[in-house]
Structure formats: C-alpha cells, structure tokens
Design a protein around this motif. Structure first.
Motif, PDB file in Angstrom:
ATOM      1  N   ARG A 517       0.527   3.928   0.693  1.00 38.33           N
ATOM      2  CA  ARG A 517      -0.267   4.839  -0.242  1.00 38.33           C
ATOM      3  C   ARG A 517       0.897   5.139  -1.236  1.00 38.33           C
ATOM      4  O   ARG A 517       0.688   5.121  -2.608  1.00 38.33           O
ATOM      5  CB  ARG A 517      -0.125   6.373   0.288  1.00 38.33           C
ATOM      6  CG  ARG A 517      -0.927   7.199  -0.574  1.00 38.33           C
ATOM      7  CD  ARG A 517      -1.085   8.547   0.376  1.00 38.33           C
ATOM      8  NE  ARG A 517      -1.974   8.542   1.297  1.00 38.33           N
ATOM      9  CZ  ARG A 517      -2.422   9.195   2.313  1.00 38.33           C
ATOM     10  NH1 ARG A 517      -1.554  10.560   2.193  1.00 38.33           N
ATOM     11  NH2 ARG A 517      -3.091   8.991   3.258  1.00 38.33           N
ATOM     12  N   SER A 518       2.269   5.263  -0.951  1.00 39.12           N
ATOM     13  CA  SER A 518       3.411   5.307  -1.893  1.00 39.12           C
ATOM     14  C   SER A 518       3.527   4.282  -2.971  1.00 39.12           C
ATOM     15  O   SER A 518       3.745   4.312  -4.134  1.00 39.12           O
ATOM     16  CB  SER A 518       4.749   5.585  -1.153  1.00 39.12           C
ATOM     17  OG  SER A 518       4.709   6.651  -0.220  1.00 39.12           O
ATOM     18  N   ARG A 520       0.927   2.232  -3.674  1.00 38.07           N
ATOM     19  CA  ARG A 520      -0.078   2.231  -4.705  1.00 38.07           C
ATOM     20  C   ARG A 520       0.092   3.247  -5.741  1.00 38.07           C
ATOM     21  O   ARG A 520      -0.307   3.036  -6.799  1.00 38.07           O
ATOM     22  CB  ARG A 520      -1.425   2.739  -3.732  1.00 38.07           C
ATOM     23  CG  ARG A 520      -2.951   2.835  -4.559  1.00 38.07           C
ATOM     24  CD  ARG A 520      -4.042   2.644  -3.879  1.00 38.07           C
ATOM     25  NE  ARG A 520      -4.085   3.819  -2.980  1.00 38.07           N
ATOM     26  CZ  ARG A 520      -3.653   4.062  -1.741  1.00 38.07           C
ATOM     27  NH1 ARG A 520      -3.547   2.755  -1.046  1.00 38.07           N
ATOM     28  NH2 ARG A 520      -3.755   5.006  -0.882  1.00 38.07           N
ATOM     29  N   GLU A 521       0.733   4.675  -5.270  1.00 38.76           N
ATOM     30  CA  GLU A 521       1.235   5.645  -6.452  1.00 38.76           C
ATOM     31  C   GLU A 521       2.234   4.786  -7.289  1.00 38.76           C
ATOM     32  O   GLU A 521       1.877   5.091  -8.782  1.00 38.76           O
ATOM     33  CB  GLU A 521       1.317   6.743  -5.770  1.00 38.76           C
ATOM     34  CG  GLU A 521       0.479   7.440  -5.204  1.00 38.76           C
ATOM     35  CD  GLU A 521       1.069   8.721  -4.515  1.00 38.76           C
ATOM     36  OE1 GLU A 521       2.308   8.977  -4.483  1.00 38.76           O
ATOM     37  OE2 GLU A 521       0.058   9.355  -3.842  1.00 38.76           O
ATOM     38  N   LEU A 522       3.083   4.314  -6.859  1.00 42.92           N
ATOM     39  CA  LEU A 522       4.002   3.421  -7.771  1.00 42.92           C
ATOM     40  C   LEU A 522       3.627   2.722  -8.676  1.00 42.92           C
ATOM     41  O   LEU A 522       3.819   2.311  -9.821  1.00 42.92           O
ATOM     42  CB  LEU A 522       5.151   2.783  -6.896  1.00 42.92           C
ATOM     43  CG  LEU A 522       6.283   2.188  -7.838  1.00 42.92           C
ATOM     44  CD1 LEU A 522       6.965   3.065  -8.525  1.00 42.92           C
ATOM     45  CD2 LEU A 522       7.066   1.571  -6.991  1.00 42.92           C
ATOM     46  N   HIS A 524       0.486   2.389  -9.677  1.00 48.48           N
ATOM     47  CA  HIS A 524      -0.572   3.097 -10.756  1.00 48.48           C
ATOM     48  C   HIS A 524       0.487   3.805 -11.900  1.00 48.48           C
ATOM     49  O   HIS A 524       0.157   3.598 -13.000  1.00 48.48           O
ATOM     50  CB  HIS A 524      -1.105   4.297 -10.058  1.00 48.48           C
ATOM     51  CG  HIS A 524      -2.057   5.097 -11.104  1.00 48.48           C
ATOM     52  ND1 HIS A 524      -3.064   4.460 -11.775  1.00 48.48           N
ATOM     53  CD2 HIS A 524      -1.878   6.578 -11.585  1.00 48.48           C
ATOM     54  CE1 HIS A 524      -3.677   5.519 -12.576  1.00 48.48           C
ATOM     55  NE2 HIS A 524      -2.687   6.763 -12.303  1.00 48.48           N
ATOM     56  N   THR A 525       1.671   4.420 -11.414  1.00 51.82           N
ATOM     57  CA  THR A 525       2.586   4.932 -12.340  1.00 51.82           C
ATOM     58  C   THR A 525       3.013   3.860 -13.452  1.00 51.82           C
ATOM     59  O   THR A 525       3.213   3.934 -14.697  1.00 51.82           O
ATOM     60  CB  THR A 525       3.723   5.493 -11.871  1.00 51.82           C
ATOM     61  OG1 THR A 525       3.235   6.833 -10.833  1.00 51.82           O
ATOM     62  CG2 THR A 525       4.679   6.073 -12.785  1.00 51.82           C
ATOM     63  N   LYS A 537      10.070   9.365 -15.139  1.00 49.33           N
ATOM     64  CA  LYS A 537       8.423   9.549 -15.163  1.00 49.33           C
ATOM     65  C   LYS A 537       8.513  10.647 -16.193  1.00 49.33           C
ATOM     66  O   LYS A 537       9.003  11.933 -15.835  1.00 49.33           O
ATOM     67  CB  LYS A 537       7.885   9.773 -13.745  1.00 49.33           C
ATOM     68  CG  LYS A 537       6.601  10.226 -13.833  1.00 49.33           C
ATOM     69  CD  LYS A 537       6.272  10.425 -12.415  1.00 49.33           C
ATOM     70  CE  LYS A 537       4.476  10.815 -12.442  1.00 49.33           C
ATOM     71  NZ  LYS A 537       4.224  11.168 -10.885  1.00 49.33           N
TER      72      LYS A 537
END
Length: 543
Positions: A517-518, A520-522, A524-525, A537
């Motif tokens: 999940r982490s 995936r967020e990275l 996306h960012t 960020k």
C-alpha cells in the motif's frame, strides 16, 4: 279280139300314192341328234371359264376330286395337275362354274386349305376327313385374269363382312402374322388379314380388318402400336408390366387407341393409312414441326452411343441423335467423331413469349448462338443406362468454359463439346497412376524393412527393460511411495490451521500488504508530483 285288149279289159285300175320324204326309221336318230345338239349348246352356254393356278407343291390335291370352294360352296373343280417348264412349280388346271367370271381378277387369291394353327386359332380341321380343297377370295376389283399364283399362307376372307380395312406402315414385321388379333382396350375387335412390302421397298404394309361396329372407333387421330410380347418397365413408380392377352404374347398382336388429351377427329375411311408404333408409350410422344440440325465433334470414344439416343437438357429430352461416323482430321492429325443431332425447339417452353419473340425474332438458331457464346452451353457424353452401357448426349452449362463463337460445318451449326464425367474420371485416374509410377517403391520397401528390423530391436530392449522394472525397480518404487506418504502427513500437520507456520505466514502476508500500500501511495505521489523527490511533498489545502 286280140289278147292285149283282153288283158286290159280284165286288169285292175292303177291307184296313185304319194312318196314319204323321211322314213320312220330315221325319226329316232334325228330326235337324238336334236337332243344332243341342245345339250351341247346348253353345256356350252353353261360352261364356266378354265383357269390355271400355280402352287409350290401339289400336296393334298388330286385331279377330278379336289374342289374349289368359296365359303364352303363348290364353284369349281381341279381337272389336271402338271409341272411347269422347269419343274419348279405345280400348275393346277381348274374348271369354274358359270357366273364366276366377275370374281376372277388379278386381285383374286387362291390357296390350299389344310389343317393349320395360326394366330392362336385352328383352321381347316374339316379337311382331315374330306381332304384338302382350294379356297378362293374373289375380288371384283382389278382386271380379268385366268392365270393365278396360289398363296402359301391362307388369307383371312372378309368379303361381305361388315367392317373396314386399314393399312399400317412399319419398318419391321416382328412376330405379327396372318390372323394376329387387333385389340381395342384389351378387347379383340379385328385381325391381320395380310402384309407385304410397300412399293418403295423400304417399309412393310400390314392390312388389318376391324369388325363392325368397332371400326367407327378408328379416327384420323387414332394411334396403332405393336402389342406383341410383354412390355416391362421399371421407374420411380415401381415395376410395370403391360400385355394384351396370352395370344399376343405367343403370336403377336396389334392394339389401338387415342393418345391422352387428343380429340378423336373425323372417322377414318376404308384403307386409310396409319403408322405402327413400337409400343404404347410411343403413341404419347408429341409430334413437332420444327427440326433444327446441329453437329457435335467428339475426340473421345462414343461406345454405347447410337442413332436414336436422346439429347437432353436438365434431364428433359430436346432431340435425338440422327447420325454418327468416324473421320480423320488432317489439319489436327487426329480422329474425330462427328455426331449429327436434331433439336426440336418446340419442346422448349419459354417464359415471356412476347419478349422472346422480340429478342430472337423467331430464330431458334439465335437462341442457340446466345446459349453457346454467352452462357457456355456445351455438349458431353453421359451414361444413359449403367446396365446396358447405352450413352446419351447431355447439354450442360460450363461457367468457366473458354469463350467461343459458334461455327458452321457442312451447312450445320457446330455446338462445342467437353469431355464427359466418365472421361474426366479416366483422366484423373491416369494422372494418379502416372504419379504412382514415379514413387520408388523398391527404396521404400528397403527402408521399411530396415525400420522393421530396428523396431524389433527396440521392442526387445523395451522387453528387457520391462523385466528389470518388474524385478528391481518396482519394489524400490513401492518403498519410496510409502515414505512419500509419511512425508505428506507430516507436512499437513505442520501447515495446519493452528500451526505456528500458518500463523507466521499470516503475519507476513499482512505486513506485505501494508508495504504494498505504501509503495502504491509513493508511486501515485511521484506520478502527480515528480518534483517532490527534490523539493519534498507539497501540502494540500486540507492538510
């Protein structure tokens, strides 16, 4: 007185008597002579003509005894029997009665009546006891005659019988004979009374007599056919057998009727002429007035094709073969078989008749030209009967046929031909055989023999291997399977639901899920703010 005077005085006076002209003794001879003269004159006046009849043999004839009869009435007697000059025939001299002259013409017929069996009937049995006699069929038609030729086969006497005679023309007599029956709807109404060659020598004229009142059934549209024997046909409706009677099977016969849907027409007159058809089916064939002749050139065998073979289109008869021969074409240095056919265009029904008349202007050859040149019409040989080997001409449309222009030869239009299906099959088989001849069967045989030897060796090795497996490997394999079964039990116990391994695996999967999940967020960012790697960020408004 003298003595002389005395004698005169005493003498009796003389008496004068008349002399008889004819003595009584001559009366009887004169009466006999007059009676004889009267009888001679009467015999001369009552004497009939003397005729001669020539026969092949004098069997059953006897001078002074054999009579000449008409309808069992004696009208003459045989006086003498002699041989002709070359002794090949017998000349019978006969004396006829007075009054028979009008019936002694060149149309009169004589024959010897003996016991005979003909046309399913027996005649002349009375001569077994009384002896043979000469029969006569007198005719007033013709010129007077005194020399006749006797018939070997007795005719049928129809003089004075109510009815009519008709003439039938045919090319072959078949099994027909004198007294053969004539049927109308399987009822005998007449018989054959004579036959002979037509004056042209090409056809046979059969004379028949139809008894009254049945002769009125013969009209101008009546058709006669040969009803001899048995007519057997096998078609889609099954087996069909046609015959008139047992007599017609044995001795032949003729039948007549009107074709279906044909008006009778006017009543036929005496000695009207008709054609004799081969069978009943032939009388149903329509007669057409237009006949177009074409020529077909085949360069293949036409065995089984004969004159009269049908010419068909889509299984419908349009004509027939009228001539075929073999010739050598010098230009192409090969043999050809020219086949002449006749096409009856009236057999061909045309939709939109008015439009067809405008297009073809009533020219049937224009239609044939269009079909050949534009539609690919071709003629080919085809089997008509597999049992008899008979062939026919089949008209087919070949879409990919080369374009041709219809030509003429000897005044006839030439329709192009293509090889028949049987010929094409033969060509295909020929190509297959040619290809087979190229195959090196000897080499294949050698290689196959070597392969078989190697296969035998391999089979022997496999057999030895199988024996080793059964003797050594099988027990070891059985022990290994037992150990494997024990290992599977222990693994099942170690990875069960409540086992430590199962708990550790669950925790590991949970931590792995958080890590993913982490990541995936990275991702996306970085996708939205790639500068965040350098500048960090950016904070959102809501943060």
């Amino acid at each position: 007185m003298s003595d002389g005077s005395q004698l005169e005085r005493h003498a009796a006076p003389a008496v004068m008597q008349k002399k008889r002209r004819i003595p009584l003794i001559w009366i009887v001879p004169m009466v006999a002579l007059a009676l004889g003269g009267w009888l001679a004159i009467k015999a001369i006046n009552e004497k009939g003509p003397t005729i001669t009849i020539t026969f092949a043999t004098a069997d059953g004839l006897e001078a002074g005894k054999t009579k000449i009869k008409f309808k069992d009435v004696e009208i003459g007697e045989v006086e003498a029997i002699n041989l002709n000059d070359d002794a090949s025939k017998v000349v019978v001299t006969a004396k006829m009665i007075k009054g028979s002259e009008p019936y002694l013409t060149d149309q009169s017929k004589f024959w010897v009546v003996r016991p005979r069996i003909s046309g399913g009937s027996v005649s002349g049995l009375g001569t077994v006891l009384s002896g043979a006699y000469i029969g006569i069929d007198g005719s007033q038609a013709g010129s007077p005659a005194k020399n006749f030729v006797g018939l070997e086969v007795p005719p049928v006497v129809t003089v004075g019988q109510p009815g009519r005679h008709f003439i039938l023309k045919t090319e072959e007599l078949g099994s027909l004979d004198i007294r053969a029956p004539v049927y109308y709807r399987q009822i005998q109404v007449g018989q054959v009374v004579g036959y002979g060659f037509d004056p042209d020598g090409k056809t046979i004229n059969i004379k028949i007599f139809i008894e009254a009142p049945h002769h009125t059934q013969v009209t101008e549209n009546t058709r006669f056919w040969n009803a001899s024997g048995v007519n057997v046909s096998l078609n889609a409706q099954g087996l069909k057998v046609e015959t008139q009677s047992m007599i017609s099977i044995l001795s032949g016969g003729i039948a007549f009727d009107l074709p279906k849907e044909t008006p009778p027409g006017e009543e036929a007159k005496e000695n009207s002429t008709f054609n004799l058809y081969a069978d009943r089916a032939s009388i149903q064939e329509k007669k057409y007035s237009i006949h177009d002749y074409y020529l077909l050139l085949f360069d293949e065998s036409v065995r089984g094709l004969s004159v009269g073979a049908p010419v068909e289109l889509y299984g419908i008869k349009l004509g027939e073969v009228v001539d075929l021969k073999l010739e050598f074409d010098v230009n192409r240095m090969k043999f050809l078989v020219p086949v002449t056919v006749v096409i009856e265009p009236e057999r061909l029904g045309i939709a939109q008749v008015n439009k067809a008349k405008e297009v073809f202007a009533g020219d049937s050859e224009a239609l044939a030209r269009m079909l050949v040149e534009q539609q690919g019409l071709r003629a080919q040989l085809q089997s008509a009967n597999l049992l008899t080997g008979q062939m026919m001409i089949n008209l087919v449309f070949v879409p990919d046929a080369p374009k041709v222009t219809i030509s003429a030869r000897d005044g006839l239009k030439v329709i192009p031909t293509v090889h028949g299906s049987f010929e094409r099959m033969q060509e295909g088989l020929g190509r297959v055989v040619a290809n087979l001849e190229k195959v090196k069967f000897d080499q294949i045989g050698d290689e196959l023999s070597q392969t078989l030897k190697e296969a035998k060796t391999t089979l022997a090795e496999l057999s030895a291997l199988a024996r080793n497996v059964n003797a050594e490997t099988a027990p070891k394999l059985q022990a290994a399977l037992v150990e494997l079964q024990k290992t599977l039990v222990e693994v099942q116990q170690g990875v069960g639901k409540d086992s430590p391994l199962n708990y550790t695996a669950a925790k590991t999967l949970e931590e792995l899920s958080l890590t993913l999940r982490s990541l995936r967020e990275l991702a996306h960012t970085l996708d939205n703010q790639p500068q965040s790697i350098l500048f960090g960020k950016e904070k959102q408004a809501r943060e």
